[in-house]
Design a protein around this motif. Structure first.
Motif, PDB file in Angstrom:
ATOM      1  N   SER A  22       0.751  -1.385  -0.057  1.00  0.00           N
ATOM      2  CA  SER A  22       0.074  -0.324   0.015  1.00  0.00           C
ATOM      3  C   SER A  22       0.975   1.293   0.052  1.00  0.00           C
ATOM      4  O   SER A  22       0.355   2.358  -0.523  1.00  0.00           O
ATOM      5  CB  SER A  22      -0.931  -0.129   1.339  1.00  0.00           C
ATOM      6  N   GLU A  23       2.151   1.054   0.614  1.00  0.00           N
ATOM      7  CA  GLU A  23       3.076   2.417   0.626  1.00  0.00           C
ATOM      8  C   GLU A  23       3.722   2.513  -0.827  1.00  0.00           C
ATOM      9  O   GLU A  23       3.716   3.677  -1.190  1.00  0.00           O
ATOM     10  CB  GLU A  23       4.131   2.145   1.579  1.00  0.00           C
ATOM     11  N   ASN A  24       3.902   1.373  -1.691  1.00  0.00           N
ATOM     12  CA  ASN A  24       4.560   1.835  -2.842  1.00  0.00           C
ATOM     13  C   ASN A  24       3.954   1.579  -4.252  1.00  0.00           C
ATOM     14  O   ASN A  24       4.254   1.945  -5.078  1.00  0.00           O
ATOM     15  CB  ASN A  24       5.868   0.722  -2.867  1.00  0.00           C
ATOM     16  N   GLU A  25       2.492   1.228  -4.044  1.00  0.00           N
ATOM     17  CA  GLU A  25       1.884   0.929  -5.160  1.00  0.00           C
ATOM     18  C   GLU A  25       1.540   2.321  -6.094  1.00  0.00           C
ATOM     19  O   GLU A  25       1.409   2.296  -7.234  1.00  0.00           O
ATOM     20  CB  GLU A  25       0.385   0.362  -4.845  1.00  0.00           C
ATOM     21  N   GLN A  26       1.794   3.372  -5.429  1.00  0.00           N
ATOM     22  CA  GLN A  26       1.349   4.542  -6.135  1.00  0.00           C
ATOM     23  C   GLN A  26       2.510   5.220  -6.962  1.00  0.00           C
ATOM     24  O   GLN A  26       2.558   5.967  -8.190  1.00  0.00           O
ATOM     25  CB  GLN A  26       1.482   5.831  -4.930  1.00  0.00           C
ATOM     26  N   PHE A  27       3.826   4.160  -7.064  1.00  0.00           N
ATOM     27  CA  PHE A  27       4.917   4.595  -7.819  1.00  0.00           C
ATOM     28  C   PHE A  27       4.907   3.695  -9.006  1.00  0.00           C
ATOM     29  O   PHE A  27       5.814   3.580  -9.981  1.00  0.00           O
ATOM     30  CB  PHE A  27       6.099   4.185  -7.027  1.00  0.00           C
ATOM     31  N   ARG A  49       4.468   2.087 -12.537  1.00  0.00           N
ATOM     32  CA  ARG A  49       4.091   2.713 -14.035  1.00  0.00           C
ATOM     33  C   ARG A  49       3.909   1.675 -14.981  1.00  0.00           C
ATOM     34  O   ARG A  49       4.577   0.279 -14.777  1.00  0.00           O
ATOM     35  CB  ARG A  49       5.291   3.651 -14.136  1.00  0.00           C
ATOM     36  N   ARG A  57       4.709  -3.400 -16.551  1.00  0.00           N
ATOM     37  CA  ARG A  57       4.652  -2.432 -15.490  1.00  0.00           C
ATOM     38  C   ARG A  57       5.680  -2.682 -14.536  1.00  0.00           C
ATOM     39  O   ARG A  57       6.480  -3.570 -14.602  1.00  0.00           O
ATOM     40  CB  ARG A  57       3.474  -2.389 -14.647  1.00  0.00           C
ATOM     41  N   PHE A  73       8.243  -0.491 -11.141  1.00  0.00           N
ATOM     42  CA  PHE A  73       8.771   0.531 -10.209  1.00  0.00           C
ATOM     43  C   PHE A  73      10.016   1.508 -10.892  1.00  0.00           C
ATOM     44  O   PHE A  73      11.031   0.811 -11.164  1.00  0.00           O
ATOM     45  CB  PHE A  73       9.084   0.310  -9.084  1.00  0.00           C
TER      46      PHE A  73
END
Length: 207
Positions: free
Chosen positions: A80-85, A87, A103, A105
């Protein structure tokens, strides 16, 4: 020709070595050691009894300890912390292949001096038989190399485990394409595909 060697780095894998002109555009693991040195060490540690089956009869794996390179693990669990990154991009491994959606990081967003990627404990050497390499090269219009070593190293994965991490589902789909499109022509295996999906649904590469 390398009749005295069991393994050679196939030209397809040159992009994973910094001495190659194609390494600058490669987004995976790139090794600073020379191709010659890598082949020397790989052949010293080669034992036919340690070959593991791959996704087809012509594909094998051999796992060696990574005590001679600085290669880092480049797969992260999605949280949940890194999924925003995360691409995505379209990517082809060479100019003969069709671009496919992948996809990843971006390294600059998830790696820092305070949070580095761990050094890999093992290297997974993915091998194709000489016969298969020759068939694929012929299908793509490449001249015969005259290489005699029975196995070509077509990819190298830096990882923390001494067993195969599933190939990405899109790689399995690409392999199912004809050799003319850069695949190996091996039909999809649903069970293996779903195992790959379970892993890669929760992980992504760093590049």
């Amino acid at each position: 020709m390398s009749a005295s060697k069991s393994l050679v780095v196939d030209p397809f894998c040159f992009r994973q070595f910094s001495e190659s002109d194609t390494s600058a555009n490669y987004l995976g693991t790139v090794f600073d050691c020379s191709i010659e040195k890598f082949e020397e060490i790989a052949n010293e540690r080669y034992d036919e009894s340690n070959l593991k089956d791959g996704y087809a009869p012509f594909c094998k794996h051999i796992f060696i300890e990574n005590d001679f390179t600085d290669a880092q693990v480049n797969v992260l669990e999605i949280t949940s912390e890194n999924e925003q990154f995360l691409r995505s991009r379209y990517e082809a491994r060479n100019d003969k292949e069709l671009p496919v959606l992948t996809r990843y990081f971006p390294k600059e967003l998830v790696v820092s001096d305070e949070n580095p990627l761990p050094k890999a404990k093992y290297l997974d050497l993915i091998l194709y038989s000489r016969e298969q390499i020759n068939k694929e090269n012929e299908s793509m219009g490449k001249e015969a190399s005259g290489e005699a070593a029975p196995w070509g190293i077509v990819s190298i994965k830096a990882q923390d485990v001494d067993y195969e991490i599933p190939m990405t589902p899109i790689t399995a789909m690409r392999n199912a394409l004809g050799k003319e499109e850069g695949g190996s022509g091996v039909p999809l295996d649903r069970e293996s595909y779903m195992e790959a999906y379970k892993f890669w649904n929760k992980h992504a590469t760093v590049s």
